[in-house]
Design a protein around this motif. Sequence first.
Motif: not given
Length: 99
Positions: A57-58, A72-77, A81-82
């Motif tokens: 959770v962030e 992948t393109t994810d929360s690191r960039s 996310a919801q």
Amino acid sequence: MNPLPLVRVVGASMVPTLRSGDVVLVRFGRRPRVGDVVLVRWAGRPGQLSVKRAVRVEGDGWHVEGDNPFGTTDSRSLGPAQVVGTVRFRVWPRPRRVR
């Protein structure tokens, strides 16, 4: 809402868990847990849905990452996310529970 919540995976971000072309069953209304494979929406890309793994959770969202760190393109960039739903099963081409 779609009465049969099926989603087709596009791209290699979740290899080896899921591959492009796999069809998965999504469960809506269930609170995700760390480690779940989830369907997410990005604030910066409102028209895009992605399948990723819930890491933590962030803030008001989730930090999610693809299982394939090289594709992948994810929360690191993209940031948090919801979560829209939780992926429970792959129904095609080889039916099985997703973990």
